[in-house]
Write a protein that holds these residues in place. Structure first.
Motif, mmCIF file in Angstrom:
data_model
loop_
_atom_site.group_PDB
_atom_site.id
_atom_site.type_symbol
_atom_site.label_atom_id
_atom_site.label_comp_id
_atom_site.label_asym_id
_atom_site.label_seq_id
_atom_site.Cartn_x
_atom_site.Cartn_y
_atom_site.Cartn_z
ATOM 1 N N MET A 1 24.786 50.936 -47.166
ATOM 2 C CA MET A 1 24.203 51.088 -45.763
ATOM 3 C C MET A 1 23.180 49.879 -45.255
ATOM 4 S SD MET A 1 23.916 54.201 -42.971
ATOM 5 C CE MET A 1 24.938 54.653 -43.312
ATOM 6 N N THR A 2 22.453 51.068 -46.372
ATOM 7 C CA THR A 2 20.450 50.201 -46.589
ATOM 8 C C THR A 2 20.313 48.665 -46.645
ATOM 9 O OG1 THR A 2 19.755 52.241 -47.080
ATOM 10 C CG2 THR A 2 18.354 50.286 -47.540
ATOM 11 N N PRO A 3 21.448 47.646 -47.426
ATOM 12 C CA PRO A 3 21.349 46.147 -47.411
ATOM 13 C C PRO A 3 21.679 45.561 -45.816
ATOM 14 C CG PRO A 3 22.790 46.966 -48.488
ATOM 15 C CD PRO A 3 22.257 48.271 -47.979
ATOM 16 N N LEU A 4 21.684 46.746 -45.060
ATOM 17 C CA LEU A 4 22.275 46.227 -43.810
ATOM 18 C C LEU A 4 20.780 45.592 -42.697
ATOM 19 C CD1 LEU A 4 25.049 48.560 -42.798
ATOM 20 C CD2 LEU A 4 25.556 45.720 -43.338
ATOM 21 N N PHE A 5 20.045 45.900 -42.690
ATOM 22 C CA PHE A 5 18.764 46.261 -42.780
ATOM 23 C C PHE A 5 18.018 45.365 -43.256
ATOM 24 C CE2 PHE A 5 21.034 50.053 -41.664
ATOM 25 C CZ PHE A 5 20.980 50.202 -40.251
ATOM 26 N N LYS A 6 17.668 43.537 -42.030
ATOM 27 C CA LYS A 6 16.625 42.893 -42.713
ATOM 28 C C LYS A 6 15.427 43.089 -42.830
ATOM 29 C CE LYS A 6 20.972 40.314 -42.489
ATOM 30 N NZ LYS A 6 22.151 41.116 -43.468
ATOM 31 N N ASN A 7 15.053 44.385 -42.601
ATOM 32 C CA ASN A 7 13.937 44.852 -42.635
ATOM 33 C C ASN A 7 13.043 45.392 -44.050
ATOM 34 O OD1 ASN A 7 15.365 47.089 -41.002
ATOM 35 N ND2 ASN A 7 13.173 47.662 -41.057
ATOM 36 N N ILE A 8 14.184 45.743 -44.928
ATOM 37 C CA ILE A 8 13.553 46.379 -45.675
ATOM 38 C C ILE A 8 14.300 45.583 -46.398
ATOM 39 C CG2 ILE A 8 14.555 48.506 -47.862
ATOM 40 C CD1 ILE A 8 15.785 49.501 -45.019
ATOM 41 N N LYS A 9 12.783 46.120 -47.938
ATOM 42 C CA LYS A 9 13.448 44.915 -49.012
ATOM 43 C C LYS A 9 13.772 45.377 -50.185
ATOM 44 C CE LYS A 9 7.803 44.957 -48.634
ATOM 45 N NZ LYS A 9 6.844 44.998 -48.843
ATOM 46 N N LYS A 10 14.141 44.047 -50.844
ATOM 47 C CA LYS A 10 15.278 44.587 -51.737
ATOM 48 C C LYS A 10 15.228 45.752 -52.165
ATOM 49 C CE LYS A 10 16.760 39.599 -52.252
ATOM 50 N NZ LYS A 10 17.804 39.204 -52.046
ATOM 51 N N ASN B 1 25.244 63.016 -36.914
ATOM 52 C CA ASN B 1 24.290 63.425 -36.941
ATOM 53 C C ASN B 1 23.590 62.617 -37.672
ATOM 54 O OD1 ASN B 1 24.839 64.493 -34.167
ATOM 55 N ND2 ASN B 1 24.964 66.800 -34.611
ATOM 56 N N PHE B 2 23.884 63.061 -38.651
ATOM 57 C CA PHE B 2 23.683 62.495 -40.380
ATOM 58 C C PHE B 2 23.583 60.950 -40.704
ATOM 59 C CE2 PHE B 2 23.583 60.473 -44.305
ATOM 60 C CZ PHE B 2 22.894 61.370 -45.093
ATOM 61 N N HIS B 3 24.422 60.037 -39.809
ATOM 62 C CA HIS B 3 24.655 59.243 -40.131
ATOM 63 C C HIS B 3 23.453 58.350 -39.282
ATOM 64 C CE1 HIS B 3 26.451 54.796 -39.598
ATOM 65 N NE2 HIS B 3 25.869 55.396 -38.513
ATOM 66 N N ASN B 4 23.660 59.024 -38.070
ATOM 67 C CA ASN B 4 22.457 58.310 -36.841
ATOM 68 C C ASN B 4 21.717 58.275 -36.957
ATOM 69 O OD1 ASN B 4 25.048 57.351 -35.349
ATOM 70 N ND2 ASN B 4 24.635 59.137 -33.807
ATOM 71 N N CYS B 5 20.757 59.441 -37.680
ATOM 72 C CA CYS B 5 19.666 59.929 -38.473
ATOM 73 C C CYS B 5 19.392 58.336 -39.621
ATOM 74 C CB CYS B 5 19.479 61.336 -38.874
ATOM 75 S SG CYS B 5 18.221 61.650 -38.792
ATOM 76 N N VAL B 6 19.956 58.447 -40.410
ATOM 77 C CA VAL B 6 19.855 57.246 -41.486
ATOM 78 C C VAL B 6 19.710 56.777 -40.918
ATOM 79 C CG1 VAL B 6 20.614 57.070 -43.191
ATOM 80 C CG2 VAL B 6 20.680 58.943 -43.182
ATOM 81 N N VAL B 7 20.333 55.689 -39.852
ATOM 82 C CA VAL B 7 20.920 54.414 -39.108
ATOM 83 C C VAL B 7 19.077 54.379 -38.590
ATOM 84 C CG1 VAL B 7 21.022 53.471 -37.602
ATOM 85 C CG2 VAL B 7 22.805 53.409 -39.218
ATOM 86 N N SER B 8 18.717 55.517 -37.685
ATOM 87 C CA SER B 8 17.540 55.563 -37.165
ATOM 88 C C SER B 8 15.721 54.868 -37.997
ATOM 89 C CB SER B 8 17.311 56.624 -36.066
ATOM 90 O OG SER B 8 18.354 56.535 -35.432
ATOM 91 N N GLU B 9 16.130 56.470 -38.728
ATOM 92 C CA GLU B 9 14.897 55.922 -40.281
ATOM 93 C C GLU B 9 15.240 54.624 -40.546
ATOM 94 O OE1 GLU B 9 12.819 57.902 -40.918
ATOM 95 O OE2 GLU B 9 13.620 59.452 -39.147
ATOM 96 N N LEU B 10 16.044 54.188 -41.465
ATOM 97 C CA LEU B 10 16.007 52.490 -41.600
ATOM 98 C C LEU B 10 16.060 51.632 -40.974
ATOM 99 C CD1 LEU B 10 19.920 52.980 -44.195
ATOM 100 C CD2 LEU B 10 17.244 53.547 -44.596
ATOM 101 N N ARG B 11 15.958 51.644 -38.747
ATOM 102 C CA ARG B 11 16.022 51.314 -38.683
ATOM 103 C C ARG B 11 14.109 51.090 -38.124
ATOM 104 N NH1 ARG B 11 18.391 47.727 -35.789
ATOM 105 N NH2 ARG B 11 16.744 48.068 -33.831
ATOM 106 N N SER B 12 13.199 51.793 -38.564
ATOM 107 C CA SER B 12 12.260 52.190 -38.261
ATOM 108 C C SER B 12 10.895 51.917 -39.476
ATOM 109 C CB SER B 12 11.575 53.951 -37.615
ATOM 110 O OG SER B 12 12.000 54.351 -39.439
ATOM 111 N N VAL B 13 11.568 51.542 -40.234
ATOM 112 C CA VAL B 13 10.821 50.926 -41.513
ATOM 113 C C VAL B 13 10.322 50.043 -40.904
ATOM 114 C CG1 VAL B 13 10.685 50.350 -44.199
ATOM 115 C CG2 VAL B 13 12.060 52.260 -43.378
#
Length: 143
Positions: free
Chosen positions: A95-104, A131-143
């Protein structure tokens, strides 16, 4: 003329929605197996997710898919709590690699998101996992 223009715009919007797919990196072997078991294809999954990967519907079939996936990934301990180490590893890989805003080097970011979201609310496992999925996605997007 105005009606033709409006119809054209609606068709273009419809085609745009259909073209949004779930990236293959997001779907590991277990998720694909659960999708097959629950008779859910990529287009159905795409239809319930926003372009930001938030699940936007209370679809019981999607809840069953999530239950299946979490169960087969064996991320729940005997007490029904999330194994944060195991789920962090899975989220970090798929999941995390899908977010371009997060470093390698993103394991620490993933771990913080999982820890923050590890106690989701909901009256069924499927709702809790959504709800877990949506929470993690929201957290990863906010980085």
């Amino acid at each position: 003329m105005r009606t033709i223009l409006l119809r054209t715009i609606l068709v273009c919007c419809f085609l745009q929605v259909l073209s949004i797919g779930i990236p293959e990196e997001f779907l590991d072997e277990i998720v694909l197996e659960c999708m097959k078991e629950e008779n859910i294809d990529n287009s159905k999954l795409s239809a319930v997710m926003s372009e930001n990967f938030i699940i936007e519907t209370e679809d019981p079939n999607i809840h069953k898919l999530l239950e299946c996936s979490f169960e087969k990934h064996m991320v729940l301990n005997d007490n029904g709590e999330l194994n944060t180490n195991k789920i962090t590893s899975i989220v970090n890989k798929h999941m995390t690699p899908l977010f371009k805003n997060i470093k390698k080097d993103h394991f620490d970011v993933t771990e913080k998101a999982v820890v923050k979201c590890k106690n989701p609310e909901g009256n069924t496992w499927g709702v809790r996992m959504m709800n877990f999925h949506n929470c993690v996605v929201s957290e990863l997007r906010s980085v």
